[in-house]
Design an enzyme around this catalytic site. Structure first.
Site, PDB file in Angstrom:
ATOM      1  N   LYS A   1      -2.158 -31.589   8.083  1.00 48.43           N
ATOM      2  CA  LYS A   1      -1.738 -30.219   7.774  1.00 48.43           C
ATOM      3  C   LYS A   1      -2.359 -29.263   8.780  1.00 48.43           C
ATOM      4  O   LYS A   1      -3.367 -28.617   8.519  1.00 48.43           O
ATOM      5  CB  LYS A   1      -2.112 -29.856   6.329  1.00 48.43           C
ATOM      6  CG  LYS A   1      -1.354 -28.636   5.811  1.00 48.43           C
ATOM      7  CD  LYS A   1      -1.471 -28.514   4.307  1.00 48.43           C
ATOM      8  CE  LYS A   1      -0.925 -27.208   3.791  1.00 48.43           C
ATOM      9  NZ  LYS A   1       0.525 -27.042   3.932  1.00 48.43           N
TER      10      LYS A   1
HETATM   11  N1  PMP Z   1       5.589 -30.620   3.401  1.00 52.71           N
HETATM   12  C1  PMP Z   1       5.206 -29.546   4.101  1.00 52.71           C
HETATM   13  C2  PMP Z   1       5.647 -29.411   5.507  1.00 52.71           C
HETATM   14  C3  PMP Z   1       4.402 -28.570   3.488  1.00 52.71           C
HETATM   15  O1  PMP Z   1       4.027 -27.498   4.179  1.00 52.71           O
HETATM   16  C4  PMP Z   1       4.031 -28.720   2.151  1.00 52.71           C
HETATM   17  C5  PMP Z   1       3.217 -27.650   1.480  1.00 52.71           C
HETATM   18  N2  PMP Z   1       1.844 -27.829   1.707  1.00 52.71           N
HETATM   19  C6  PMP Z   1       4.453 -29.862   1.463  1.00 52.71           C
HETATM   20  C7  PMP Z   1       5.227 -30.799   2.123  1.00 52.71           C
HETATM   21  C8  PMP Z   1       4.032 -30.097   0.050  1.00 52.71           C
HETATM   22  O2  PMP Z   1       2.666 -30.407   0.012  1.00 52.71           O
HETATM   23  P1  PMP Z   1       1.767 -30.079  -1.254  1.00 52.71           P
HETATM   24  O3  PMP Z   1       2.480 -30.606  -2.440  1.00 52.71           O
HETATM   25  O4  PMP Z   1       0.489 -30.778  -0.985  1.00 52.71           O
HETATM   26  O5  PMP Z   1       1.622 -28.604  -1.309  1.00 52.71           O
END
Ligand code: PMP
Length: 309
Positions: free
Chosen positions: A160
């Site tokens: 991330k």
């Molecule tokens: N994919 C992307 C590209 C994202 O930015 C997010 C949001 N963080 C998610 C998937 C979903 O991740 P999460 O459930 O951990 O928020």
């Protein structure tokens, strides 16, 4: 998402006033995108008061993301989990979005610079339904993007990092320009990957299918939550490659993410999902289980709620 300034931001070990959380223009993270972050939520639960949702897993992912880009974080998992609870308390927040970030700071130029100090900060502000209350009930209209997601062996999609969101921006802006709420990215070889900021699930004949880690996705924590809740309810979940046409013959499609929670998809590329009048039994059941975690209706067998105290 509008930013609603609060009183204090935690930065490198201390709480400072919101307005003082500024940084120099030569900051490495700004020049080269060397920043990793998290998007988390605190929920106002009925039975445990305000609680950070899956605090541990989010901070674990932050530490992993920082490791890949060699952004040193001199705080432990427990330290940072405590900060995420504290940022809610000191700002008198209840339901909130929490944004931890770690980045290479001011010190040197050049993408592979090794002498930039790292900085860590956590901020939070109030947040309700990200795509709107209506979206959670009625679903949203999405389109498949002409932009592909990051290919394997380029910049890792499973990390991330701030720079990955240039891809999300292109996908999301294209969709909005065309009148859709969100865009879905395909992998470099044309399989379904994920939304600009959400993972995607399809329901077909009562079975749930979602693209695997190797489909250039971020391993979402909400994705993991949904897979766990579905299996706990006896619904079969398969992580497998999803060709684009599967989106059009699915009975239900939904997106998951910290911000998006569990958002049904009403139509893809203007093609209505499912038969329209049969409802969305699987999506609705999962929404009920998910939101039940915060009312106490769903037992938190997994210790996902971290009450702020
Ligand atoms: N994919 C992307 C590209 C994202 O930015 C997010 C949001 N963080 C998610 C998937 C979903 O991740 P999460 O459930 O951990 O928020």
């Amino acid at each position: 998402m509008p930013i609603k300034p609060t009183k204090l931001i935690w930065r490198n070990g201390e709480m400072i006033p919101w307005a003082q959380a500024t940084t120099h223009i030569a900051t490495h993270g700004l020049q080269y995108g060397t920043a990793v972050f998290e998007g988390m939520r605190a929920y106002e639960t009925r039975h445990k008061g305000p609680a950070v949702f899956r605090n541990r897993e989010h901070i674990e992912r932050l530490l992993f993301s920082a490791k890949v880009y060699r952004i040193a974080i001199n705080y432990s998992l427990d330290d940072l989990m405590a900060v995420c609870r504290e940022i809610i308390r000191v700002n008198d927040l209840r339901a909130a979005y929490i944004r931890p970030v770690a980045f290479l700071g001011y010190g040197e130029m050049g993408p592979s610079a090794q002498n930039c100090p790292s900085e860590v900060a956590v901020m939070a502000w109030p947040l309700g339904a990200y795509l709107g209350d209506e979206a959670l009930k009625k679903g949203i209209d999405v389109s498949v993007s002409s932009w592909r997601r990051l290919a394997p062996s380029t910049t890792p999609a499973g990390v991330k990092a701030a720079g990955n969101y240039l891809s999300s921006r292109l996908i999301g802006m294209e969709a909005k320009d065309q009148g859709f709420v969100e865009g879905i990215g395909l992998t470099h070889d044309g399989l379904v990957s994920e939304g600009a900021g959400e993972n995607i699930f399809i329901v077909h004949k009562g079975r749930i299918i979602t693209p695997p880690a190797a489909a250039s996705i971020l391993g979402g924590i909400t994705r993991d939550t949904v897979i766990t809740l579905a299996r706990d309810s006896g619904i079969e979940v398969t992580e497998q490659s999803v060709p684009r046409e599967m989106l059009y013959y699915a009975d239900e499609v939904f997106l998951t993410g910290t911000a998006a929670e569990i958002t049904p998809v009403r139509a893809i590329d203007r093609i209505e999902v499912g038969s329209g009048n049969r409802g969305r039994p699987v999506t609705s059941a999962l929404q009920e289980k998910f939101f039940g975690l915060f009312t106490g209706k769903t037992e938190d067998k997994w210790g996902w709620l971290d009450p702020v105290g």
